[in-house]
Every structure is written in structure tokens, then in C-alpha cells.
Design a protein around this motif. Structure first.
Motif, PDB file in Angstrom:
ATOM      1  N   MET A 299       0.823  -1.211   0.000  1.00  0.00           N
ATOM      2  CA  MET A 299       0.000   0.000   0.000  1.00  0.00           C
ATOM      3  C   MET A 299       0.859   1.264   0.000  1.00  0.00           C
ATOM      4  O   MET A 299       0.386   2.352   0.310  1.00  0.00           O
ATOM      5  CB  MET A 299      -0.942  -0.001   1.204  1.00  0.00           C
ATOM      6  CG  MET A 299      -1.946  -1.152   1.188  1.00  0.00           C
ATOM      7  SD  MET A 299      -3.182  -1.000   2.485  1.00  0.00           S
ATOM      8  CE  MET A 299      -3.763  -2.697   2.611  1.00  0.00           C
ATOM      9  N   MET A 322      -0.285  -1.561  -9.678  1.00  0.00           N
ATOM     10  CA  MET A 322      -0.670  -1.940  -8.315  1.00  0.00           C
ATOM     11  C   MET A 322      -1.617  -3.133  -8.373  1.00  0.00           C
ATOM     12  O   MET A 322      -2.601  -3.114  -9.111  1.00  0.00           O
ATOM     13  CB  MET A 322      -1.303  -0.746  -7.623  1.00  0.00           C
ATOM     14  CG  MET A 322      -0.270   0.364  -7.448  1.00  0.00           C
ATOM     15  SD  MET A 322      -0.981   1.951  -7.074  1.00  0.00           S
ATOM     16  CE  MET A 322      -1.155   1.802  -5.319  1.00  0.00           C
ATOM     17  N   GLN A 326      -6.016  -1.490  -1.690  1.00  0.00           N
ATOM     18  CA  GLN A 326      -5.487  -0.231  -1.162  1.00  0.00           C
ATOM     19  C   GLN A 326      -6.487   0.339  -0.159  1.00  0.00           C
ATOM     20  O   GLN A 326      -7.520   0.876  -0.541  1.00  0.00           O
ATOM     21  CB  GLN A 326      -5.254   0.771  -2.299  1.00  0.00           C
ATOM     22  CG  GLN A 326      -4.354   0.273  -3.421  1.00  0.00           C
ATOM     23  CD  GLN A 326      -2.926   0.005  -2.962  1.00  0.00           C
ATOM     24  OE1 GLN A 326      -2.368   0.749  -2.162  1.00  0.00           O
ATOM     25  NE2 GLN A 326      -2.334  -1.079  -3.451  1.00  0.00           N
ATOM     26  N   THR A 330      -4.422   5.262   2.771  1.00  0.00           N
ATOM     27  CA  THR A 330      -3.026   4.850   2.583  1.00  0.00           C
ATOM     28  C   THR A 330      -2.424   5.625   1.415  1.00  0.00           C
ATOM     29  O   THR A 330      -3.150   6.097   0.534  1.00  0.00           O
ATOM     30  CB  THR A 330      -2.940   3.349   2.266  1.00  0.00           C
ATOM     31  OG1 THR A 330      -3.769   3.068   1.125  1.00  0.00           O
ATOM     32  CG2 THR A 330      -3.415   2.518   3.438  1.00  0.00           C
ATOM     33  N   GLY A 332      -1.027   4.493  -1.132  1.00  0.00           N
ATOM     34  CA  GLY A 332      -1.413   3.821  -2.369  1.00  0.00           C
ATOM     35  C   GLY A 332      -2.780   4.265  -2.851  1.00  0.00           C
ATOM     36  O   GLY A 332      -2.976   4.592  -4.029  1.00  0.00           O
ATOM     37  N   GLU A 333      -3.724   4.313  -1.934  1.00  0.00           N
ATOM     38  CA  GLU A 333      -5.089   4.708  -2.289  1.00  0.00           C
ATOM     39  C   GLU A 333      -5.118   6.177  -2.709  1.00  0.00           C
ATOM     40  O   GLU A 333      -5.759   6.547  -3.695  1.00  0.00           O
ATOM     41  CB  GLU A 333      -6.014   4.435  -1.086  1.00  0.00           C
ATOM     42  CG  GLU A 333      -7.477   4.736  -1.319  1.00  0.00           C
ATOM     43  CD  GLU A 333      -7.870   6.140  -0.895  1.00  0.00           C
ATOM     44  OE1 GLU A 333      -8.869   6.641  -1.426  1.00  0.00           O
ATOM     45  OE2 GLU A 333      -7.165   6.752  -0.053  1.00  0.00           O
ATOM     46  N   LYS A 356      -4.207  -0.211 -11.934  1.00  0.00           N
ATOM     47  CA  LYS A 356      -4.590  -1.038 -10.788  1.00  0.00           C
ATOM     48  C   LYS A 356      -5.155  -2.359 -11.311  1.00  0.00           C
ATOM     49  O   LYS A 356      -5.959  -2.368 -12.248  1.00  0.00           O
ATOM     50  CB  LYS A 356      -5.645  -0.267  -9.984  1.00  0.00           C
ATOM     51  CG  LYS A 356      -6.358  -1.037  -8.903  1.00  0.00           C
ATOM     52  CD  LYS A 356      -5.675  -0.856  -7.553  1.00  0.00           C
ATOM     53  CE  LYS A 356      -6.481  -1.510  -6.437  1.00  0.00           C
ATOM     54  NZ  LYS A 356      -6.465  -2.971  -6.483  1.00  0.00           N
TER      55      LYS A 356
END
Lengths: 414, 414
Positions: A299, A322, A326, A330, A332-333, A356
Motif C-alpha cells: 500500500m 498496483m 489499497q 493509505t 497507495g489509495e 490497478k
């Protein structure tokens, strides 16, 4: 039988359920919630007779050593789970110390945990006080288990569970015993996964598009990293693959516990081909030369991926693919949403292509419903999800099975 | 400013509130719920910059040493609170070890707590990181405080609070600063206390009825025991009074911290007259001879009262006068309801007269409403009660002040 919910009910993280029956207390999981902030489960206030961990991921195991500050319960898990836990727990101490200045437990607590470990194997009955227990393969990560406990009532806690085969793990339908109460993970209760074969094709196609460039594959160290390596191999990707961060040690542990995985010979072959990366110099060289980098963290909270991303954020012929869940809040999100990377240390725009993919190790929505139908319990308790309440309503309506979604601090009497 | 509710919201026990503001983290209380089962608050997962305890009762302080297993935050409380806490916490370790086989903390954790103590005094401002704090007298037990924290917003946490004078403690109306958010104890939000003078007369009359017999007064060690001794003295009770159990040491500590109490000379005089009881032989002699026994524990969970009760349950000219709150599920509450005493060791019928009196050290329903009205905060958060939700609704309706009743694990942003 009483089940107390110490955490991990209407959330993903800090799983912890206390089962009290026939004068025997069993603790299922003792996890930590890492995203977006650390959250801990409630401490059990009774003497624990048996302590089960379904699998090594920190949301299920991250606070296990904390229990050994107070008590010495026997820890029941598969040997693979214990070894993978050790890797992740030591990392937790390190990261907690760096980011907050303290950890809830130290290495000597992990040592105490290891001392109290009793290896368990799938499908073998054993006794805990006045109760009977059994683990079933949960096909989520190597060593992962569903936990069956039988006393005045019988319960099955799914743990994180998958109901399809992957490159790493074979799924076989399990003949569960009769279950009064199913404690059900609900991660994907609201979503179906895309068709895995199509998703895989899209993924491989994207990797081929960057044939001469750099492909960054941030991933969870345990399970997903190995799955990606096998996927690349099986699709005939011949480029240089670099394995960086904790995924290296995790791969070694998984290979050592070869009986939990599909085909250890292939994983061994794949890992032999892969280059293990340890220094910044090596990383800089890869950034110049290109290649495929499989690295933690999944993440983007930390690990080598942050170093790579900072360096290549404006680089041509570079992409970030990715492949994991996620969690909200985070890095990543946030990156997916805003194209900005942001953690406590830095914030920058990322101008490379970001895609993603969904290679989840959790059963999707219909997989969960099918599983409940097949087990046909008298009651379902929905946990480990972002909308367990809605899931419980749907189970009641669609399957006509009693279903609830408790909250932290509540308890249920069966 | 964010307030996280780690425990003690819609319950009495395990109080714990985490205040995060201007890069400073302040923990208010870290208590334990003892009745009917031990329950612990959630562990704070951030570095604590300041740690406040309002008063020594275990529902507010019982898990404070647990924090020192992980961190070394400065502990802010009155000196009386620290000394009384030490008494109660050491007893917690002992009782926990005997009843469950383990304690969440040990004596060395208490030592670490003491090392990090910084004495605080009423009405004196001081800084905690980027916040300002102040304690106000809460008139609940000696050393008890309400806690004021000011940062981007200002909050006042009442702690347990009384708004009338007692023999032990004088109540004076306090001029609080302007408050954005009042975190309000709600113990008696649904009940008024009977008129204290009438209740006292009834109590003294009952004691006089047993002039030649045995009067058992089970009581909390801290606060109530001393109040009862002063009440007996002030009403001219000349009989032999015996003080048994932890109330002895608590009385010594309270006398030592004389500035917190109304009139230390009277308490000193009273304690000189009282006989301190330590052995079973002494207890047996008292049972034969008669007299007034002030002894722990208040809810009959343990302490010498259990010994007395077992011996005198069928004795003529003997009565049991209960003067404290009896939480549901405690031996005291069960005894009042069923006339049977029952704990984990024994169950027997009690055939002596049993009466209940209300000498609460908490503000009653109208006292709570008056206090809110006088403080006139922008928002009230109801905690430490059995029906905080109803209380919040009433505050909104009657006082037209925004009011909420959070649950464990929730947070509020001001």
C-alpha cells in the motif's frame, strides 16, 4: 458458548475474537489495524487456554506478542504461519519504533510467543481444555487456516479465505463438519472480482508495453509477491526481475514450507532466476537499466517502493502497476485517487502511468455467498469488512440464515 | 481537536479518553471495569505527551501502569491521587493474581509510573506540549479533579464529580473558564439522590436499633469509609468502631494529604478512636462482642466483609447496612435482590437485616443538569453512565445544547 468481539468487526484490521465455552477460553487472532492509523484490539481479561492465529498477515497476528506480556497461552497455528509471523512482527517492531518511537512489544515477547507455539496441521482434530479444534486450509496465503472449534456449540471462523485456485495455492472444496455458527470474513462482500484470466492478460499486456522500460510492482511481501513472480514466469516474461524488500525473506520462508504451496519446484526455479536487491546502488542501477521490480510495501506506506517512486516519478517508459487492495487513507489509495504520493515525509506528483489490477486472495462477493450456502450454518457472524452490517442483512434476506454484524466490545451468546 | 473514546462511554468503568490537538496527545484516565467482569480499555496507539488521572478509583486509574509497559508519559495528578492509586493498584495486582492467575501489570510498572509522576495542584495552569491544562477540585474523593485542556478548542472533563458538601469534602462552586466541549460523567443521570439529611437520620436510627448487636458497614476504601466514620462521630455514636481491610491504609493516606479534606483534625480524632482490625481472631472476637464494623469491599466482591457475612448470616441482633453504589451482577447487588450472597467461592442465604442507603459522592440528576447549565458549553459528551444516550437526548431537549453519547472505539472531532 460466548463469543466476545475484541476487534476487527466492522473494519479490516485488529481481528480478535474471544470464545468462552465449557470453562475454556480460546482467543482467535490478535491483530493490529495499520491503515490509516494504528489501532489495537481490546485486551482479553481472562486466562487464555488456547490461542489461534489463522494466518500471518498483521491484521490477524500483529498484536499476538502483546498477549505474551501478560500470559503464556499455547499458540496454535501452522508452522508456515509462525515463521511468516516472525518476519512480519519483527518488522512491525522496527517500523513502530521509527514512526512512533515505541512498539507495543519487543523481540523478547516474540521469543516468548515462539516458546509457546504448538504446530498444527490441516484436518487434524486436537483438544484445547474441554473443547475440540481443527484447522482447515483457507487458500488465502501459504499456511492460512480456517479455525473450527467445537464445545457446547460448533463454530467455524473462516479467517481470510479464498475459493479459487491461484498460481501459488490450489483450492479444493472442503467438507466442513456441521456448523452452528460461522464467523465469516467479509472483505469483498460488496464487490465481485473481475475475471482473473482477463485481468491477468491485461496485466501481462501492460508489462509487455514497457518491454524496454521500468515496471514497478508494489506488493504485499507474503503471498502476493510470490503469486506475481509465478504469474510472470507462467506468462513467459523473460526480462530481468528484481525482488526487493521483505518479499525476499518471505519467499524463502514460503519455499521452505513447500507443502503448503501448489508447486514448489516452479517457485524454486522462479526464485533462482530473480535478482535479490539490497542496496541503494543496486536500485539506482535498475532505475537506469530498466526491468521489473517486485517490491514492498503493497500500500506504499514504506519499503523500497517509496525510494523507487521518488526517483522515477517523472521518468519516461516507466509504469507503476498496483495489484493489491489499497485501504482508504493509505499512500497507495491516495496516489490512485490524486496522482500525488504522500506520506509523513514527503509529497510529490507521480507522472508515470499508474494502473490497478485485482489479484485478490479473498473470495469475492458470490464466492462468499456460495461458501455460506455450502456450509449452511445456523447463524452467520460477519466480521473483517467495511460494511458487515449490510452483508448480514443480505445474508438474512437472500439465504434466510440468521446473520449479525457485531461491534467492538460486544458479545454474542450461542 | 480530536477526542478518541478508548473506553468508559456507555458504561461505568474502564474510562479512557485520548485527546489529540496541535501535535500533542493527551490521555485522560486509563481505568478498568471490574464489575461484573474485568474489562479493559483500548490501548492508545500514539505517543502520549501527557497522561492525566482525575482520581484514584480503579475505574479511572486501574490500568494506568499498563501504559508504562510501552511508554513513559508524564503522569499528571494530585499527590493524594497518586498515593491512593498506589494502594489500589497494588491491591489490583494481588486480587488479579489470586482470581485469574495473572495481572496486566506488575509492581515494577507501578514503580515506573511513580517515576514519571508530576504533582499537580488545583487551579494552576501548566503546559503539555502545545496545550494548556488545569485541574479543578471535583469534590468526589480527596484529591479528585476535573481536567481542563485548552488548545485549538477548550474541553473540561468533569471526572467523577459531586456538587454538594459532605463531612469529608467541602463543595465550593467553581468558576470554570469558557468551555467548548464538556465531557460529562453521567452516573446518576437517571436518578435523584434522596435528601442527604433524611437519609443520614434513617441510617443513624438503624444503627441505634442494633445498639447491643453487630452492625456491618461494607464500604469502598477510599472516600466512603472516611465519610462514614465522620458521620458516626458527628452523630454522637459512642460505640466501638472497627476499621477493617484496605480502608485503614486509605484513611492514613487521606489524613496525610490533609489539605484536600474538610477538617483533618476531626478525621484524626475519629481515626484515633477507631480500632484497626487485622486478624481473624480479632474478627471473631468482634462478632461475639458486637460493635460497628466499617470494612471493604463496598460491593462485597471480596475483603473482610465476606468473612464477617459468612459467620453472622444467621446471627440475631446483626444487620448489614450498605451505603454504596452496587453495580449489576456484583455480590452486593445480588444480595440486595435475592438475599443470597454469591461469589466464585460460595453461595449462602443471609438472614440478617439488610438495608441500603444512598451517600453517593456523585452529583445527582438535577445536580448534573445544573452543572451543565452553569458551565454552558457549546457541546456535551456524556460518558461514565449506564444510559448516556438517553442523557444526551435530554440535554439536547431540555438545555438546547448539542450533546452526544459516543461508543467505545469512536472518535469526535471538535
Amino acid at each position: 458458548m460466548i463469543i466476545e468481539f475484541l476487534g476487527g468487526c466492522d473494519e479490516i484490521g485488529r481481528e480478535a475474537f474471544l470464545v468462552k465455552d465449557k470453562n475454556t477460553n480460546v482467543l482467535l487472532e490478535y491483530g493490529v489495524e495499520l491503515q490509516p492509523n494504528i489501532k489495537l484490539p481490546l485486551l482479553p481479561a481472562v486466562k487464555i487456554d488456547g490461542f489461534f492465529v489463522s494466518h500471518a498477515h498483521l491484521d490477524h497476528s500483529g498484536m499476538v506478542p502483546l498477549i505474551y506480556k501478560f500470559q503464556n497461552p499455547t499458540l496454535y497455528a501452522t508452522p508456515a504461519t509462525l515463521d511468516l509471523m516472525n518476519l512480519l512482527l519483527e518488522d512491525y517492531i522496527k517500523v513502530a519504533g521509527l514512526t512512533r518511537g515505541f512498539s507495543e512489544y519487543q523481540k523478547y515477547d516474540i521469543a516468548k510467543m515462539n516458546k509457546n507455539f504448538k504446530p498444527c496441521f490441516y484436518n487434524q482434530k486436537f483438544k484445547i481444555g474441554n473443547l475440540v479444534a481443527k484447522l482447515f486450509d483457507a487458500s488465502h496465503i501459504p499456511g492460512s487456516a480456517s479455525i473450527y472449534i467445537s464445545g457446547s456449540k460448533s463454530i467455524l471462523y473462516t479467517g481470510d479465505i479464498n475459493t479459487i485456485s491461484t498460481y501459488l495455492l490450489d483450492y479444493k472444496e472442503i467438507n466442513y463438519p456441521e456448523i452452528d455458527c460461522l464467523i465469516m470474513e467479509s472483505t469483498y462482500s460488496e464487490r465481485e472480482h473481475p475475471d482473473r484470466k482477463i485481468e491477468e492478460k491485461r496485466f501481462i499486456k501492460k508489462i509487455r508495453e514497457y518491454e524496454n522500460g521500468l515496471v514497478l510492482l508494489p506488493t504485499f511481501a507474503v503471498g502476493r509477491a510470490q503469486e506475481l513472480l509465478l504469474m510472470l514466469y507462467s506468462n513467459g516474461i523473460k526480462r530481468e526481475i528484481y525482488l526487493d524488500g521483505m518479499a525476499q525473506k518471505a519467499s524463502d520462508i514460503i519455499l521452505y514450507h513447500k507443502k503448503y504451496i501448489n508447486d514448489d519446484r516452479i517457485l524454486k526455479k522462479v526464485l533462482k532466476r530473480v535478482n535479490f536487491i539490497r542496496t541503494k546502488k543496486q536500485r539506482d542501477r535498475i532505475i537506469k537499466r530498466g526491468g521489473i521490480v517486485v517490491t514492498t510495501s503493497g500500500m506504499l506506506n514504506g519499503g523500497p517502493i517509496v525510494y523507487y517512486l521518488k526517483k522515477v516519478r517523472n521518468m519516461k517508459n516507466t509504469c507503476l502497476l498496483m495489484t493489491g487492495f489499497q485501504a482508504e487513507g493509505t499512500p497507495g489509495e491516495k496516489l490512485l485517487r490524486t496522482r500525488y504520493f504522500e506520506n509523513c515525509e514527503s509529497k510529490f506528483k507521480v507522472n508515470i502511468e499508474i494502473q490497478k489490477f485485482d489479484f485478490s486472495a479473498h473470495a469475492g462477493r458470490s464466492g462468499l455467498f456460495k461458501l455460506i450456502k455450502r456450509i449452511a450454518p445456523k447463524k452467520v457472524i460477519c466480521v473483517h469488512g467495511e460494511n458487515t452490517k449490510k452483508f448480514a442483512v443480505e445474508i438474512r434476506e437472500k439465504l434466510e440464515i440468521e446473520a449479525i454484524a457485531p461491534k467492538i466490545g460486544e458479545f454474542v451468546e450461542l
